[in-house]
Design a protein around this motif. Structure first.
Motif, PDB file in Angstrom:
ATOM      1  N   HIS A 110       0.821  -1.208   0.000  1.00  0.00           N
ATOM      2  CA  HIS A 110       0.000   0.000   0.000  1.00  0.00           C
ATOM      3  C   HIS A 110       0.860   1.266   0.000  1.00  0.00           C
ATOM      4  CE1 HIS A 110      -3.828  -1.781  -0.272  1.00  0.00           C
ATOM      5  NE2 HIS A 110      -3.927  -2.222   0.957  1.00  0.00           N
TER       6      HIS A 110
ATOM      7  N   GLY B 194     -11.149   5.897  -8.270  1.00  0.00           N
ATOM      8  CA  GLY B 194     -11.397   4.582  -7.663  1.00  0.00           C
ATOM      9  C   GLY B 194     -10.454   4.358  -6.505  1.00  0.00           C
ATOM     10  N   THR B 195     -10.410   5.320  -5.611  1.00  0.00           N
ATOM     11  CA  THR B 195      -9.418   5.334  -4.523  1.00  0.00           C
ATOM     12  C   THR B 195      -9.666   4.264  -3.458  1.00  0.00           C
ATOM     13  OG1 THR B 195      -8.330   6.836  -2.965  1.00  0.00           O
ATOM     14  CG2 THR B 195     -10.699   7.086  -3.167  1.00  0.00           C
ATOM     15  N   GLY B 196     -10.893   3.758  -3.333  1.00  0.00           N
ATOM     16  CA  GLY B 196     -11.193   2.706  -2.337  1.00  0.00           C
ATOM     17  C   GLY B 196     -10.861   3.172  -0.926  1.00  0.00           C
TER      18      GLY B 196
ATOM     19  N   PHE C 202      -5.950   4.480  -1.714  1.00  0.00           N
ATOM     20  CA  PHE C 202      -4.676   4.128  -2.354  1.00  0.00           C
ATOM     21  C   PHE C 202      -4.792   4.199  -3.873  1.00  0.00           C
ATOM     22  CE2 PHE C 202      -5.018   2.023   1.706  1.00  0.00           C
ATOM     23  CZ  PHE C 202      -3.899   2.544   2.337  1.00  0.00           C
TER      24      PHE C 202
ATOM     25  N   LEU D 247     -11.446  10.158  -5.401  1.00  0.00           N
ATOM     26  CA  LEU D 247     -12.746   9.900  -6.035  1.00  0.00           C
ATOM     27  C   LEU D 247     -13.111   8.426  -5.936  1.00  0.00           C
ATOM     28  CD1 LEU D 247     -15.110  10.658  -8.049  1.00  0.00           C
ATOM     29  CD2 LEU D 247     -13.499  10.129  -9.897  1.00  0.00           C
ATOM     30  N   ASP D 248     -14.338   8.176  -5.523  1.00  0.00           N
ATOM     31  CA  ASP D 248     -14.842   6.799  -5.575  1.00  0.00           C
ATOM     32  C   ASP D 248     -16.354   6.833  -5.776  1.00  0.00           C
ATOM     33  OD1 ASP D 248     -13.320   3.964  -4.726  1.00  0.00           O
ATOM     34  OD2 ASP D 248     -15.518   3.894  -4.703  1.00  0.00           O
ATOM     35  N   SER D 249     -16.859   5.785  -6.446  1.00  0.00           N
ATOM     36  CA  SER D 249     -18.293   5.748  -6.716  1.00  0.00           C
ATOM     37  C   SER D 249     -19.056   5.042  -5.591  1.00  0.00           C
ATOM     38  CB  SER D 249     -18.548   5.036  -8.046  1.00  0.00           C
ATOM     39  OG  SER D 249     -17.914   3.777  -8.028  1.00  0.00           O
ATOM     40  N   THR D 250     -18.350   4.496  -4.605  1.00  0.00           N
ATOM     41  CA  THR D 250     -19.015   3.784  -3.507  1.00  0.00           C
ATOM     42  C   THR D 250     -19.112   4.686  -2.278  1.00  0.00           C
ATOM     43  OG1 THR D 250     -18.078   1.734  -4.348  1.00  0.00           O
ATOM     44  CG2 THR D 250     -18.945   1.649  -2.126  1.00  0.00           C
TER      45      THR D 250
ATOM     46  N   LYS E 297     -17.078   3.894   0.978  1.00  0.00           N
ATOM     47  CA  LYS E 297     -15.621   4.144   0.910  1.00  0.00           C
ATOM     48  C   LYS E 297     -15.351   5.639   1.150  1.00  0.00           C
ATOM     49  CE  LYS E 297     -14.518  -0.076  -0.788  1.00  0.00           C
ATOM     50  NZ  LYS E 297     -14.360  -0.561  -2.137  1.00  0.00           N
TER      51      LYS E 297
ATOM     52  N   ARG F  93     -19.013   8.659 -10.146  1.00  0.00           N
ATOM     53  CA  ARG F  93     -18.345   7.836 -11.165  1.00  0.00           C
ATOM     54  C   ARG F  93     -17.470   8.759 -12.011  1.00  0.00           C
ATOM     55  NH1 ARG F  93     -20.039   3.098 -13.038  1.00  0.00           N
ATOM     56  NH2 ARG F  93     -19.425   3.877 -15.072  1.00  0.00           N
TER      57      ARG F  93
ATOM     58  N   ARG G 188      -5.423   2.611  -9.545  1.00  0.00           N
ATOM     59  CA  ARG G 188      -4.897   1.293  -9.195  1.00  0.00           C
ATOM     60  C   ARG G 188      -6.068   0.347  -8.947  1.00  0.00           C
ATOM     61  NH1 ARG G 188      -1.260  -0.456  -3.995  1.00  0.00           N
ATOM     62  NH2 ARG G 188      -3.326  -0.551  -3.041  1.00  0.00           N
ATOM     63  N   ALA G 189      -6.045  -0.795  -9.625  1.00  0.00           N
ATOM     64  CA  ALA G 189      -7.054  -1.860  -9.437  1.00  0.00           C
ATOM     65  C   ALA G 189      -8.474  -1.373  -9.710  1.00  0.00           C
ATOM     66  CB  ALA G 189      -6.939  -2.453  -8.025  1.00  0.00           C
ATOM     67  N   VAL G 190      -8.631  -0.596 -10.751  1.00  0.00           N
ATOM     68  CA  VAL G 190      -9.965  -0.069 -11.074  1.00  0.00           C
ATOM     69  C   VAL G 190     -10.592  -0.845 -12.239  1.00  0.00           C
ATOM     70  CG1 VAL G 190     -11.237   1.995 -11.808  1.00  0.00           C
ATOM     71  CG2 VAL G 190      -9.424   2.200 -10.129  1.00  0.00           C
TER      72      VAL G 190
ATOM     73  N   CYS H 188     -11.488   6.690 -18.221  1.00  0.00           N
ATOM     74  CA  CYS H 188     -11.859   7.422 -17.000  1.00  0.00           C
ATOM     75  C   CYS H 188     -10.928   8.627 -16.809  1.00  0.00           C
ATOM     76  CB  CYS H 188     -11.708   6.531 -15.761  1.00  0.00           C
ATOM     77  SG  CYS H 188     -12.956   5.264 -15.598  1.00  0.00           S
TER      78      CYS H 188
HETATM   79  C1  LIG Z   1     -10.558  -2.796  -6.193  1.00  0.00           C
HETATM   80  S1  LIG Z   1     -10.892  -1.204  -5.574  1.00  0.00           S
HETATM   81  C2  LIG Z   1      -9.285  -0.475  -5.611  1.00  0.00           C
HETATM   82  C3  LIG Z   1      -9.105   0.557  -4.550  1.00  0.00           C
HETATM   83  C4  LIG Z   1      -7.743   1.250  -4.512  1.00  0.00           C
HETATM   84  N1  LIG Z   1      -7.486   1.986  -5.723  1.00  0.00           N
HETATM   85  C5  LIG Z   1      -6.617   0.270  -4.232  1.00  0.00           C
HETATM   86  O1  LIG Z   1      -5.798   0.023  -5.123  1.00  0.00           O
HETATM   87  O2  LIG Z   1      -6.534  -0.254  -3.101  1.00  0.00           O
HETATM   88  C6  LIG Z   1     -11.708  -0.362  -6.934  1.00  0.00           C
HETATM   89  C7  LIG Z   1     -12.437   0.879  -6.494  1.00  0.00           C
HETATM   90  O3  LIG Z   1     -12.785   1.626  -7.650  1.00  0.00           O
HETATM   91  C8  LIG Z   1     -14.085   2.165  -7.499  1.00  0.00           C
HETATM   92  N2  LIG Z   1     -14.580   2.416  -8.857  1.00  0.00           N
HETATM   93  C9  LIG Z   1     -14.769   1.514  -9.847  1.00  0.00           C
HETATM   94  N3  LIG Z   1     -15.186   2.099 -10.987  1.00  0.00           N
HETATM   95  C10 LIG Z   1     -15.239   3.441 -10.715  1.00  0.00           C
HETATM   96  C11 LIG Z   1     -15.606   4.598 -11.484  1.00  0.00           C
HETATM   97  N4  LIG Z   1     -16.007   4.477 -12.767  1.00  0.00           N
HETATM   98  N5  LIG Z   1     -15.551   5.808 -10.906  1.00  0.00           N
HETATM   99  C12 LIG Z   1     -15.174   5.931  -9.597  1.00  0.00           C
HETATM  100  N6  LIG Z   1     -14.822   4.865  -8.815  1.00  0.00           N
HETATM  101  C13 LIG Z   1     -14.855   3.640  -9.362  1.00  0.00           C
HETATM  102  C14 LIG Z   1     -14.826   1.114  -6.689  1.00  0.00           C
HETATM  103  O4  LIG Z   1     -15.920   1.648  -5.973  1.00  0.00           O
HETATM  104  C15 LIG Z   1     -13.727   0.598  -5.753  1.00  0.00           C
HETATM  105  O5  LIG Z   1     -13.717   1.295  -4.516  1.00  0.00           O
END
Ligand SMILES: C[S@@+](CC[C@H](N)C(=O)[O-])C[C@H]1O[C@@H](n2cnc3c(N)ncnc32)[C@H](O)[C@@H]1O
Length: 247
Positions: A61, A97-99, A102, A119-122, A125, A147, A167-169, A178
């Motif tokens: 991380h 997609g910061t979760g 990170f 930024l995150d869509s959830t 989080k 989003r 990362r991991a999006v 995006c």
């Molecule tokens: C697997 S997690 C990765 C979190 C963090 N980036 C990490 O590497 O630990 C993916 C995250 O991206 C967010 N996400 C996915 N698609 C998105 C979008 N189009 N816009 C904003 N957030 C998004 C999800 O809600 C989720 O929290």
């Protein structure tokens, strides 16, 4: 003292220095430690991360987040050679997609001159990060719920950022779609990837052709303690979408 109050995160000063040519100062060390504690605590009710062991947290991380932007860390950027990477020119960053924060939170801690949007869509989080940011005393990060594609249509955010990190999006073409609309002309997107194949690069090239992006470089490296394979794909925004002829 229980595990949550002891400074359990390894300091790793030598490895920071050797691998990134940078070391956190005392206050940044404390912020990393507090971030670790809050993520472990948050994990009890939220599914933030599977990585909770101190050493793994440091590597996967903290270190991983900063490796992607290592060229922006003090001592690594040379503004004369590389004006578009100087600390003065990279001012606004967005972590899409910061979760659990990170790579955006370690970046905000390491680069206090940078203004970082998380930024995150959830919703859950973002609610978590709304407590983490003030609790760490971070003044250069703000949260944003939504989003990426919707946020990119809001005038305040459209083509407003110098740096986007993801990362991991999702797949690389999705990440590029995006990120590029949120970047200023000349801005940089960093896609944090594990493995990276020639096929993925071809697909990415195809996807970004019409978005005004180009693959500037791909860096391959391994993580410093478990030697995991990583790639960072650096995408440069070279033209605004509306500058390109419509065919
Ligand atoms: C697997 S997690 C990765 C979190 C963090 N980036 C990490 O590497 O630990 C993916 C995250 O991206 C967010 N996400 C996915 N698609 C998105 C979008 N189009 N816009 C904003 N957030 C998004 C999800 O809600 C989720 O929290």
């Amino acid at each position: 003292m229980n595990q949550m109050t002891m400074p359990v995160l390894p300091q790793m000063n030598e490895l920071w220095q050797k691998t990134l040519n940078w070391q956190p100062d005392e206050s940044q060390q404390q912020q990393f430690q507090r971030l670790y504690e809050l993520v472990v605590e948050g994990n009890r009710s939220l599914n933030l991360t599977r990585i909770t062991e101190p050493m793994e947290f440091w590597e996967k991380h903290l270190w991983d987040s900063l490796r992607g932007i290592a060229r922006l860390l003090p001592a690594n950027h040379n503004s004369a050679e590389n004006p578009e990477l100087s600390a003065e020119s990279v001012l606004k960053a967005i972590d899409i997609g910061t979760g659990g924060g990170f790579p955006g939170l370690p970046i905000a801690i390491a680069l206090p001159h940078l203004s970082v949007t998380l930024l995150d869509s959830t919703r859950k989080k973002i609610t978590f990060l709304e407590t983490v940011v003030p609790s760490l005393g971070i003044e250069n990060a703000a949260t944003l719920l939504g989003r990426a594609d919707e946020i990119a249509r809001v005038p305040q955010h459209k083509q407003a950022y110098d740096l986007a990190v993801l990362r991991a999006v999702g797949a690389a073409p999705l990440c590029a779609k995006c990120a590029l609309p949120l970047l200023k002309n000349g801005g940089l997107a960093v896609l944090y990837r594990g493995n990276w194949t020639a096929e993925e690069e071809t697909e990415l090239q195809r996807a970004i052709e019409h978005l005004g992006g180009k693959v500037e470089s791909v860096e391959a490296f391994t993580t410093p303690t478990s030697q995991g394979a990583r790639h960072c794909v650096y995408l440069r925004k070279v033209a605004r979408q509306f500058d390109r002829p419509v065919r």
